[in-house]
Write a protein that holds these residues in place. Structure first.
Motif, PDB file in Angstrom:
ATOM      1  N   UNK A  89       0.867  -1.170   0.000  1.00 18.03           N
ATOM      2  CA  UNK A  89       0.000   0.000   0.000  1.00 18.03           C
ATOM      3  C   UNK A  89       0.905   1.222   0.000  1.00 18.03           C
ATOM      4  N   UNK A  90       0.571   2.199  -0.813  1.00 17.87           N
ATOM      5  CA  UNK A  90       1.305   3.461  -0.861  1.00 17.87           C
ATOM      6  C   UNK A  90       0.379   4.559  -0.360  1.00 17.87           C
ATOM      7  N   UNK A  91       0.853   5.338   0.607  1.00 13.65           N
ATOM      8  CA  UNK A  91       0.074   6.426   1.183  1.00 13.65           C
ATOM      9  C   UNK A  91       0.787   7.736   0.869  1.00 13.65           C
ATOM     10  N   UNK A  92       0.087   8.657   0.227  1.00 16.57           N
ATOM     11  CA  UNK A  92       0.733   9.917  -0.115  1.00 16.57           C
ATOM     12  C   UNK A  92      -0.270  10.978  -0.502  1.00 16.57           C
ATOM     13  N   UNK A  93       0.267  12.070  -1.091  1.00 15.68           N
ATOM     14  CA  UNK A  93      -0.567  13.212  -1.465  1.00 15.68           C
ATOM     15  C   UNK A  93      -0.319  13.607  -2.911  1.00 15.68           C
ATOM     16  N   UNK A  94      -1.363  14.138  -3.516  1.00 17.29           N
ATOM     17  CA  UNK A  94      -1.242  14.679  -4.867  1.00 17.29           C
ATOM     18  C   UNK A  94      -0.610  16.063  -4.793  1.00 17.29           C
ATOM     19  N   UNK A  95      -0.339  16.639  -5.953  1.00 18.31           N
ATOM     20  CA  UNK A  95       0.204  17.998  -5.992  1.00 18.31           C
ATOM     21  C   UNK A  95      -0.759  19.005  -5.369  1.00 18.31           C
ATOM     22  N   UNK A  96      -2.061  18.720  -5.455  1.00 20.06           N
ATOM     23  CA  UNK A  96      -3.074  19.619  -4.890  1.00 20.06           C
ATOM     24  C   UNK A  96      -3.308  19.369  -3.397  1.00 20.06           C
ATOM     25  N   UNK A  97      -2.636  18.349  -2.828  1.00 20.17           N
ATOM     26  CA  UNK A  97      -2.765  18.076  -1.404  1.00 20.17           C
ATOM     27  C   UNK A  97      -3.764  17.004  -1.043  1.00 20.17           C
ATOM     28  N   UNK A  98      -4.408  16.397  -2.027  1.00 22.44           N
ATOM     29  CA  UNK A  98      -5.374  15.333  -1.745  1.00 22.44           C
ATOM     30  C   UNK A  98      -4.636  14.073  -1.304  1.00 22.44           C
ATOM     31  N   UNK A  99      -5.137  13.437  -0.259  1.00 22.50           N
ATOM     32  CA  UNK A  99      -4.543  12.187   0.224  1.00 22.50           C
ATOM     33  C   UNK A  99      -5.019  11.020  -0.639  1.00 22.50           C
ATOM     34  N   UNK A 100      -4.086  10.148  -1.019  1.00 26.91           N
ATOM     35  CA  UNK A 100      -4.411   8.987  -1.844  1.00 26.91           C
ATOM     36  C   UNK A 100      -3.739   7.758  -1.241  1.00 26.91           C
ATOM     37  N   UNK A 101      -4.493   6.667  -1.175  1.00 29.47           N
ATOM     38  CA  UNK A 101      -3.992   5.363  -0.748  1.00 29.47           C
ATOM     39  C   UNK A 101      -4.128   4.446  -1.953  1.00 29.47           C
ATOM     40  N   UNK A 102      -3.038   3.898  -2.407  1.00 29.18           N
ATOM     41  CA  UNK A 102      -3.045   3.048  -3.588  1.00 29.18           C
ATOM     42  C   UNK A 102      -2.446   1.692  -3.243  1.00 29.18           C
ATOM     43  N   UNK A 103      -3.109   0.617  -3.654  1.00 33.14           N
ATOM     44  CA  UNK A 103      -2.581  -0.729  -3.453  1.00 33.14           C
ATOM     45  C   UNK A 103      -1.984  -1.213  -4.757  1.00 33.14           C
ATOM     46  N   UNK A 104      -0.753  -1.733  -4.693  1.00 35.98           N
ATOM     47  CA  UNK A 104      -0.045  -2.124  -5.898  1.00 35.98           C
ATOM     48  C   UNK A 104       0.692  -3.437  -5.689  1.00 35.98           C
ATOM     49  N   UNK A 105       0.992  -4.109  -6.787  1.00 36.21           N
ATOM     50  CA  UNK A 105       1.697  -5.378  -6.776  1.00 36.21           C
ATOM     51  C   UNK A 105       3.086  -5.188  -7.358  1.00 36.21           C
ATOM     52  N   UNK A 106       4.090  -5.738  -6.677  1.00 35.61           N
ATOM     53  CA  UNK A 106       5.482  -5.672  -7.138  1.00 35.61           C
ATOM     54  C   UNK A 106       6.118  -7.037  -7.038  1.00 35.61           C
TER      55      UNK A 106
END
Length: 72
Positions: free
Chosen positions: A52-69
């Motif tokens: 899971x990646x937790x971060x922010x967009x350039x506009x400050x919106x919080x985003x949680x993304x689940x990804x496979x590696x």
């Protein structure tokens, strides 16, 4: 963790927008802005892990993304 690029599947991109209201650009901004990663579980296939990646967009919106590696 170093990310060289993201591989997008159209069905996933469509779901992000329709179900979650998140655009592809917002996810890419989140990865570019140095998110925090957390191991979630081993993937369904050998040599694959889910994060899971937790971060922010350039506009400050919080985003949680689940990804496979690949594991390792």
């Amino acid at each position: 963790m170093r990310i060289d690029g993201l591989i997008w599947h159209q069905a996933v991109e469509d779901k992000l927008c329709s179900k979650h209201g998140v655009t592809r650009s917002e996810v890419e901004e989140t990865f570019a802005n140095g998110p925090r990663f957390r191991f979630v579980e081993g993937g369904d296939y050998a040599g694959e892990d889910v994060y899971a990646a937790f971060g922010r967009t350039d506009a400050g919106r919080y985003v949680n993304s689940t990804s496979w590696w690949p594991a390792g």
